[in-house]
Design a protein around this motif. Structure first.
Motif, PDB file in Angstrom:
ATOM      1  N   GLU A 236       0.826  -1.213   0.000  1.00 21.64           N
ATOM      2  CA  GLU A 236       0.000   0.000   0.000  1.00 21.64           C
ATOM      3  C   GLU A 236       0.858   1.260   0.000  1.00 21.64           C
ATOM      4  O   GLU A 236       0.519   2.249  -0.650  1.00 21.64           O
ATOM      5  N   GLN A 240       0.717   4.256  -2.777  1.00 18.05           N
ATOM      6  CA  GLN A 240       0.527   5.655  -2.378  1.00 18.05           C
ATOM      7  C   GLN A 240       1.625   6.540  -2.961  1.00 18.05           C
ATOM      8  O   GLN A 240       1.354   7.620  -3.507  1.00 18.05           O
ATOM      9  N   GLN A 244       1.112   9.596  -5.671  1.00 23.38           N
ATOM     10  CA  GLN A 244       1.564  10.957  -5.378  1.00 23.38           C
ATOM     11  C   GLN A 244       2.526  11.460  -6.447  1.00 23.38           C
ATOM     12  O   GLN A 244       2.473  12.621  -6.860  1.00 23.38           O
TER      13      GLN A 244
END
Length: 255
Positions: A236, A240, A244
């Protein structure tokens, strides 16, 4: 070619590296990604003893060199390790009072004690290799940032290392100079040089690296081949980070 085991590093009570393991094959290109403060540069600097790890070990799989960082490292082992690796820095680190040619010649002449005539011939070929054959007699202040970094790459090649360590080699460059440096690195990858590259250039990492290592908080969060890392991230935190990164790239495109 090289096994790296359980590298730890503290600075003033702050644990920056928390047990890094990595194995590198000859001819492999490893890209290390991660947010600022994740320990990427510290890890790279530990690999040629610009920083002294608190514990961990390096093992060349041909049996030629083993270093246990928990023990006192002899000067002979330190020199042996540094002769087998070269570093390309963010800020070039060229000698300002030496020409491009003299910068490339410095390591083989001073450290390896090779003859000036022999080294000069190879240094000129290396400058030609990175597209700077006409800049040999210029000083760093007379070169663009991209040209200085290409001199830095030629200097790293001059000692004929087993391993090239590159610490964000494009981060200090104006955008117009980034491409010329990345093209040189792509050429080296195609020639089979073994490299570990700390970078924030996502597309370059995807195109050139065999292996992607994602670090955060002083640990390796995820390691995979380039295609699977970008197309099918497992963790995860990795997902992420990639989201980003894409958002930042989109914002840059829209400006």
């Amino acid at each position: 070619m090289l096994d790296i085991k359980n590298i730890h590093k503290h600075f003033k009570g702050n644990e920056v590296l928390k047990g890094i393991d990595l194995s590198i094959e000859k001819g492999e290109v490893v890209a290390i990604l991660g947010p600022s403060g994740s320990g990427k540069t510290t890890f790279l600097r530990c690999l040629n003893l610009l920083e002294q790890p608190d514990q961990g070990a390096l093992h060349f799989t041909d049996g030629s060199l083993d270093i246990n960082f928990a023990e006192k490292i002899t000067k002979a082992k330190e020199l042996q390790l540094r002769r087998r690796s070269s570093m390309v820095f963010q800020q070039y680190n060229l000698f300002p009072h030496r020409t491009a040619l003299e910068n490339v010649m410095e390591g083989p002449v001073v450290v390896q004690k090779k003859s000036v005539a022999e080294v000069r011939e190879r240094a000129l070929k290396l400058l030609a290799k990175v597209g700077l054959q006409d800049k040999a007699d210029l000083y760093p202040s007379q070169l663009s940032g991209g040209q200085q970094q290409r001199v830095g790459i030629a200097r790293a090649l001059a000692v004929e290392p087993d391993l090239i360590l590159l610490d964000e080699p494009t981060s200090a460059l104006d955008p117009e100079w980034v491409g010329e440096v990345l093209q040189v690195l792509k050429m080296l990858a195609a020639e089979g040089w073994t490299m570990i590259i700390v970078t924030h250039e996502m597309q370059f990492a995807k195109d050139v690296a065999d292996t992607i290592v994602f670090m955060d908080g002083g640990v390796v969060v995820e390691k995979n081949n380039a295609k699977d890392f970008f197309d099918r991230p497992q963790q995860e935190r990795t997902k992420q980070f990639l989201m980003q990164t894409k958002a930042v790239e989109f914002e840059d495109y829209c400006i």
